[in-house]
Structures are given as structure tokens and as C-alpha cells.
Design an enzyme around this catalytic site. Sequence first.
Site, PDB file in Angstrom:
ATOM      1  N   ASP A 151       0.812  -1.228   0.000  1.00 19.98           N
ATOM      2  CA  ASP A 151       0.000   0.000   0.000  1.00 19.98           C
ATOM      3  C   ASP A 151       0.839   1.268   0.000  1.00 19.98           C
ATOM      4  O   ASP A 151       0.452   2.276   0.591  1.00 19.98           O
ATOM      5  CB  ASP A 151      -0.970   0.021   1.209  1.00 19.98           C
ATOM      6  CG  ASP A 151      -1.787  -1.241   1.293  1.00 19.98           C
ATOM      7  OD1 ASP A 151      -2.253  -1.703   0.254  1.00 19.98           O
ATOM      8  OD2 ASP A 151      -1.938  -1.784   2.412  1.00 19.98           O
ATOM      9  N   LYS A 175       2.138   2.217  -5.103  1.00 19.73           N
ATOM     10  CA  LYS A 175       2.866   1.714  -6.290  1.00 19.73           C
ATOM     11  C   LYS A 175       2.064   1.929  -7.569  1.00 19.73           C
ATOM     12  O   LYS A 175       2.639   2.120  -8.630  1.00 19.73           O
ATOM     13  CB  LYS A 175       3.152   0.215  -6.138  1.00 19.73           C
ATOM     14  CG  LYS A 175       4.132  -0.094  -5.030  1.00 19.73           C
ATOM     15  CD  LYS A 175       4.375  -1.581  -4.921  1.00 19.73           C
ATOM     16  CE  LYS A 175       3.180  -2.366  -4.469  1.00 19.73           C
ATOM     17  NZ  LYS A 175       2.721  -2.095  -3.083  1.00 19.73           N
ATOM     18  N   GLY A 206      -4.365  -4.659  -4.611  1.00 24.02           N
ATOM     19  CA  GLY A 206      -5.350  -3.723  -5.120  1.00 24.02           C
ATOM     20  C   GLY A 206      -4.630  -2.450  -5.478  1.00 24.02           C
ATOM     21  O   GLY A 206      -4.189  -1.723  -4.601  1.00 24.02           O
ATOM     22  N   HIS A 207      -4.430  -2.233  -6.760  1.00 29.10           N
ATOM     23  CA  HIS A 207      -3.693  -1.044  -7.174  1.00 29.10           C
ATOM     24  C   HIS A 207      -4.662   0.039  -7.644  1.00 29.10           C
ATOM     25  O   HIS A 207      -5.450  -0.173  -8.552  1.00 29.10           O
ATOM     26  CB  HIS A 207      -2.694  -1.404  -8.288  1.00 29.10           C
ATOM     27  CG  HIS A 207      -1.551  -2.214  -7.768  1.00 29.10           C
ATOM     28  ND1 HIS A 207      -0.604  -2.806  -8.565  1.00 29.10           N
ATOM     29  CD2 HIS A 207      -1.208  -2.534  -6.508  1.00 29.10           C
ATOM     30  CE1 HIS A 207       0.268  -3.446  -7.807  1.00 29.10           C
ATOM     31  NE2 HIS A 207      -0.076  -3.304  -6.562  1.00 29.10           N
ATOM     32  N   GLN A 242       2.144  -5.914  -3.168  1.00 32.61           N
ATOM     33  CA  GLN A 242       2.499  -6.000  -1.737  1.00 32.61           C
ATOM     34  C   GLN A 242       3.808  -5.244  -1.462  1.00 32.61           C
ATOM     35  O   GLN A 242       4.103  -4.294  -2.162  1.00 32.61           O
ATOM     36  CB  GLN A 242       2.579  -7.458  -1.253  1.00 32.61           C
ATOM     37  CG  GLN A 242       1.227  -8.157  -1.168  1.00 32.61           C
ATOM     38  CD  GLN A 242       0.807  -8.808  -2.476  1.00 32.61           C
ATOM     39  OE1 GLN A 242       1.606  -9.429  -3.150  1.00 32.61           O
ATOM     40  NE2 GLN A 242      -0.446  -8.676  -2.837  1.00 32.61           N
TER      41      GLN A 242
END
Length: 441
Positions: free
Chosen positions: A13, A16, A40-41, A224
Site C-alpha cells: 500500500d 505503487k 489492489g492497485h 504487496q
Amino acid sequence: MANIVIVGAQWGDEGKGKITDLLAEEADIVVRFQGGSNAGHTVKVGEEVFRLHHIPSGILYPDKLCIIADGMVVDPEVLKEEIEELQKRGISVDGLRISENAHIVMPYHRILDGIWEERMGKGRIGTTGRGIGPCYADKSARVGIRMSDLFNQEVLEEKLRINLEEKNLLISYYRPQAEKLKMEELLPRYLELGEFLRPYVANTSLIIRQAMKEGKNILFEGAQGALLDINYGTYPFVTSSHPIAGGVCVGAGIGPKEIDKVIGVCKAYTTRVGGGPFPTEIKEEIGNLLRERGDEYGTTTGRPRRCGWLDLVALRHSVEINGMDSLAITKLDVLSGIPKLKVCVAYKFEGKEIQQFPTDANILSRCQPVYIEMEGWEKIEDVDDFSSLPKGAQEYLRKISSYVGIPISIVSIGARREQTLGWKSKGRGYFWDRIVVDTVD
Ligand code: IMP
């Protein structure tokens, strides 16, 4: 030609998605090499927000190949939804390629993820519940189902038979009320999902190596963060893959010498979701302030993230295990208005001060942070260069760079693409080649 790796430098988080999005402009190919739908991007383009779980952020550009490589675990139900959602919003997914070797997350993996967590009680990892651990466990146990198996009814049926026998036994032991998973439901559904994904499936490692021979620019997008690495993170409070730069070689099928630069993305403070030691966690009100201002809620699970001060001991460990060339610092603006900022520069363990990051979770949980205090700043305007930042922010960045011994190449001061130092004046692209703060600055 350059092959760039982006990795998370903390517990995930770090932002990225935005950094990948900026760098992707110059890339021909964007590759994800580990993890799955636990990621989750979030990428903000104009006023539109995109949340991606499997597909590399590069898909938002029309002309890129976006690869889900061998080291990933794919949940076909989630991926299908992701593809359909992008298409609905007018984004082409023609450039998507999925490795035929990627392992498949099955419904029993999701159920087992929950069961394993329940069994651990207070020591639970706090997983995303996406079946990641059980899927990688099956991969290592050599009973996993791979993408290419979805195209062969006979092979799929045999693998399902072996797995259902064992998984149903386990599930019914821990959850006697649960319905058994049935071959007659799973087999047709996964063959159908296979047909849906088939146009995108390829030998992706070959595509990547071929592109390298042609001198294409390739961006490897980590999910991650390094402190969640299964070897070098805070085991067992980690994910089941290798979110570090070394993971690129095994996860995408290239040699280590092919990597030109490694950029670590680091938030200006620290967050963590799930269980596990977190020495600089803030239990007081200021932690809530960071959570609200930084919108620190999980993209995948919506869980509130634990918030804390910047931990330079952990960051230096991360810089070293990744062989990082430079850092991208994100969310600097979130710290604005806090008069005094704490930065952790050592730990106290059993009365002694240490500067090495212990990866034994038990030891780490008994470490007390040693802080220095730094002057805060009032507000960060939408400036474009380092020298226009408030003095406190400049000092803060200098401290990070000098402590970990590598330069800072990107500084993000807001969610939008243009809220990045250097974006307006120099145009987009080649951020990886810039130095915003040098270690000797
Ligand atoms: P899993 O990957 O779902 O097995 O979860 C293992 C640990 O990694 C948990 O602490 C999760 O909260 C954490 N984790 C997994 N994916 C992410 C992510 O994308 N961002 C932050 N933490 C994550």
C-alpha cells in the site's frame, strides 16, 4: 532500453499504482510477477479511479502489452470481472497476456484461507481472504492447477478429483455444516472460465525475453511490499510470494543481469494491514488522522490500515534486500500540518540499541522504536521542484535518503499524475533516470 523494477518498500500500500502508472508511459510492456487478487492497485486518471487486482496498471494506456506472469496466482472469477469492468469503461484489454503457467486460485483455496485463519486464533495473519496462501501451498506441493489445465478437460478433471478428495475432507472436518464442493459444478465452470481467458493466454516468459532482445522497455510491477516477503519479511505475518526484486527473475523468467534499475516505493509514513509486529504503529489520535487524511483503507478488503511513523530501520533492510537504486516517496502531503514528526532511526531490544531489522516476528514485536523528532510543515502547494517544497519537507526527504544511502528519484505530493515533482517542467517519462534528492545533497 531499460528494464525497471518497481517494488513496495514497506508492508504494501505504498502507492505503487501511481508510480507504475507514471513510469508505464515509457514502457512497452508492464509485467506483474507475483501475488494475485490480494493486491489492489489504485490509479487515478483525471477524475476517474481504477482499481486493479491482477492486471498491471499499464493497461490504462492503449498501446502496452500487460503481462500476468508465471509467478502470479490467478483467480479466474475475479480476473473475468476485472476484464469486463475495464471493457465497460472503454479500456481495451487487447494487450493483456496471461502466463499459461500461472496457478489458479480455486474456491477451496478461499475457503481454506478462512479455515487456516480461524485455527490460528489470536495469532491470525489477517490475510485478504483471497485464497493466496493455500494456492501457493498447492503449487509447492505440486498439486496445483495451472492456467493451461483449464483448456484440457481430462487433465482438469483428474487434478480436480485429487484436490476435491482432500479439500472436501478438510473442509468437512472444520466446517461440518458446509456443502461439499462438487466436480459437476466446478469442472464446467472452470472450463468455461478457461475459454473466456484463452485469447489472452501465452508463453509470457518467452514474450518478455523476445522483447528484451528487441530492446523494448519493460517495467516489472511488484505487488504487496518487501516486508511481506515470505523469506525476508516478518514471517509468518507475510504473504506467500516474493514481492522483492529477486522475485522478478523467478516470477517472470528472466536472468538477474537483465534488471537495470530497482525503484522502491515508500510512503512518507508507514502502514500495515493485517496482523504482525509494527514497531512504529501510532496508537494515539494522530494515527487516526493519518488514516483519514491518507485514505488508509484497504483497496481489496476495505479494512482500516494500521498507521505509524516512518521506520528507517525497516526501510534500510528493504533497500538492501531489493538492491534498490532509488526511492519513490509517496504521500508526503499527508504529513502536512503536523507540527513535529517522528522518524524511527533504531530499535531498542533487551536494553540495547540495534539498527538491523530483525525478521523474527517475535523479536521484532519486542523492539521499541528509537525516534528523532523533525520539524513539520504547514502545507505543500502543487509545486514542481524540490527547492519549492517547505523547508521541513526538504529536510525530511534528505534524512530518508542519507539514512538509507540511496537517492530519491520520485516524490509524490498528491494522487494525480501531475502532483509529482518534476512532472510539469520536464514532461512525463524517464522518472527513473532522475534524482530529486541525492544522498550527498
Ligand atoms: P494474503 O496475501 O492474503 O495471504 O495476506 C497475507 C498478509 O499480507 C496480510 O497481512 C495481508 O493484509 C497482507 N497483504 C496482502 N496483500 C496486500 C496488499 O496488496 N497490500 C497490503 N497488504 C497486503
